[in-house]
Motif scaffolding. Structure first.
Motif, PDB file in Angstrom:
ATOM      1  N   PHE A 178      -1.672  -2.408   3.044  1.00 28.43           N
ATOM      2  CA  PHE A 178      -1.180  -1.571   1.741  1.00 28.43           C
ATOM      3  C   PHE A 178      -1.673  -2.098   0.424  1.00 28.43           C
ATOM      4  CE2 PHE A 178       1.958  -0.945   5.037  1.00 28.43           C
ATOM      5  CZ  PHE A 178       2.374   0.426   4.819  1.00 28.43           C
ATOM      6  N   ASP A 179      -2.488  -3.123   0.496  1.00 24.72           N
ATOM      7  CA  ASP A 179      -3.060  -3.761  -1.051  1.00 24.72           C
ATOM      8  C   ASP A 179      -1.976  -4.141  -1.830  1.00 24.72           C
ATOM      9  OD1 ASP A 179      -5.712  -3.523   0.060  1.00 24.72           O
ATOM     10  OD2 ASP A 179      -5.502  -1.406  -0.520  1.00 24.72           O
ATOM     11  N   GLY A 180      -0.865  -4.654  -1.288  1.00 27.37           N
ATOM     12  CA  GLY A 180       0.400  -5.212  -2.353  1.00 27.37           C
ATOM     13  C   GLY A 180       1.176  -3.844  -2.868  1.00 27.37           C
ATOM     14  N   ALA A 181       0.872  -2.671  -2.368  1.00 32.55           N
ATOM     15  CA  ALA A 181       1.683  -1.560  -2.841  1.00 32.55           C
ATOM     16  C   ALA A 181       2.884  -1.241  -2.097  1.00 32.55           C
ATOM     17  CB  ALA A 181       0.443  -0.450  -2.902  1.00 32.55           C
ATOM     18  N   THR A 182       3.217  -2.158  -1.278  1.00 31.73           N
ATOM     19  CA  THR A 182       4.476  -1.663  -0.490  1.00 31.73           C
ATOM     20  C   THR A 182       5.619  -1.063  -1.343  1.00 31.73           C
ATOM     21  OG1 THR A 182       5.233  -3.895  -0.599  1.00 31.73           O
ATOM     22  CG2 THR A 182       3.677  -3.165   1.393  1.00 31.73           C
ATOM     23  N   ASP A 183       5.710  -1.623  -2.543  1.00 34.59           N
ATOM     24  CA  ASP A 183       7.007  -1.118  -3.480  1.00 34.59           C
ATOM     25  C   ASP A 183       6.786   0.309  -3.755  1.00 34.59           C
ATOM     26  OD1 ASP A 183       7.906  -3.506  -3.359  1.00 34.59           O
ATOM     27  OD2 ASP A 183       7.250  -4.124  -5.509  1.00 34.59           O
ATOM     28  N   GLU A 184       5.706   0.792  -3.572  1.00 36.91           N
ATOM     29  CA  GLU A 184       5.504   2.341  -3.727  1.00 36.91           C
ATOM     30  C   GLU A 184       6.153   3.207  -2.726  1.00 36.91           C
ATOM     31  OE1 GLU A 184       1.542   5.173  -3.753  1.00 36.91           O
ATOM     32  OE2 GLU A 184       1.253   3.319  -4.112  1.00 36.91           O
TER      33      GLU A 184
END
Length: 234
Positions: free
Chosen positions: A163-169
């Motif tokens: 997720f390259d740190g994009a889980t909040d998306e």
């Protein structure tokens, strides 16, 4: 067991197709994408119509006509939702040729098979459904579908991706997100469904990209092999 060993286990179930006909023709070429052994045995002209026998571990599994085989020669395979509704001969076909490893699958073929598996899980409406995406962009493209599946069914959906740190998306997406490395589970394109408590509805697809645009993989409806994949995913 790892996802790599799922492929190895399926490969160990390698089947032999024996083509019985007056001449070999181009029959062997039709199995180029499948990881099977193909043999030819000559029958006299004027004898029975050409047919195939299928062996597994040297043991006879069954015989089928060329006409009935056509469904299985090229992926994607459309598997019936309920094999018990099939006639005995067609049920035997799926049992005979299920679990065969494909040595060369294109992205288009995998997409078509993935859509079938998503549809089967959606129609079942319950159980655990594990899906691995090889890239964040691939999951972004499918996120609306998974939001809808989670909202409209009782499926317990698990998504694996780097997720390259994009889980909040995806905080509004009622699925369980599993950040994974591209060097591990993230190397594989997979969908694994536990059938919602029904062994007859279990299925799994596991594929690994080995060359640009081409994948090596297997899809199966064999409950034991699906359970092996589920155990790896935890």
């Amino acid at each position: 067991m790892t996802l790599a060993s799922i492929l190895e286990e399926a490969e160990n179930r390698r089947k032999t197709v024996v083509y019985h006909a007056p001449e070999p023709g181009d029959f062997r070429e039709q199995f180029d994408v499948r990881n099977v052994d193909v043999e030819f045995r000559k029958i006299p002209n004027g004898g029975p119509e050409p047919f195939l026998t299928i062996l597994e571990d040297g043991q006879f599994r069954g015989a089928i006509t060329l006409e009935n085989l056509e469904t299985f020669l090229w992926p994607p395979i459309t598997h019936p939702y309920d094999v018990t509704e099939l006639s005995p001969e067609y049920r035997a076909l799926f049992e005979l040729l299920d679990d065969t490893v494909f040595a060369s699958l294109t992205r288009r073929q995998l997409l078509a098979t993935s859509r079938e598996f998503e549809d089967r899980a959606w129609r079942t409406g319950r159980g655990a459904f594990h899906v691995g995406f090889q890239s964040l962009s691939a999951f972004r493209a499918q996120a609306p579908l998974y939001r809808q599946m989670a909202a409209e069914t009782d499926l317990d959906i698990h998504v694996y991706c780097d997720f390259d740190g994009a889980t909040d998306e995806f905080s509004d997406c009622e699925v369980t997100l599993h950040p994974v490395s591209r060097d591990g589970v993230g190397r594989y394109w997979f969908l694994v469904f536990d059938g919602g408590g029904d062994d007859d509805r279990k299925n799994a697809l596991v594929a690994e990209q080995r060359t640009e645009g081409t994948f090596y993989g297997v899809w199966t409806y064999d409950a034991a092999l699906v359970d092996s994949a589920l155990a790896e995913l935890g």
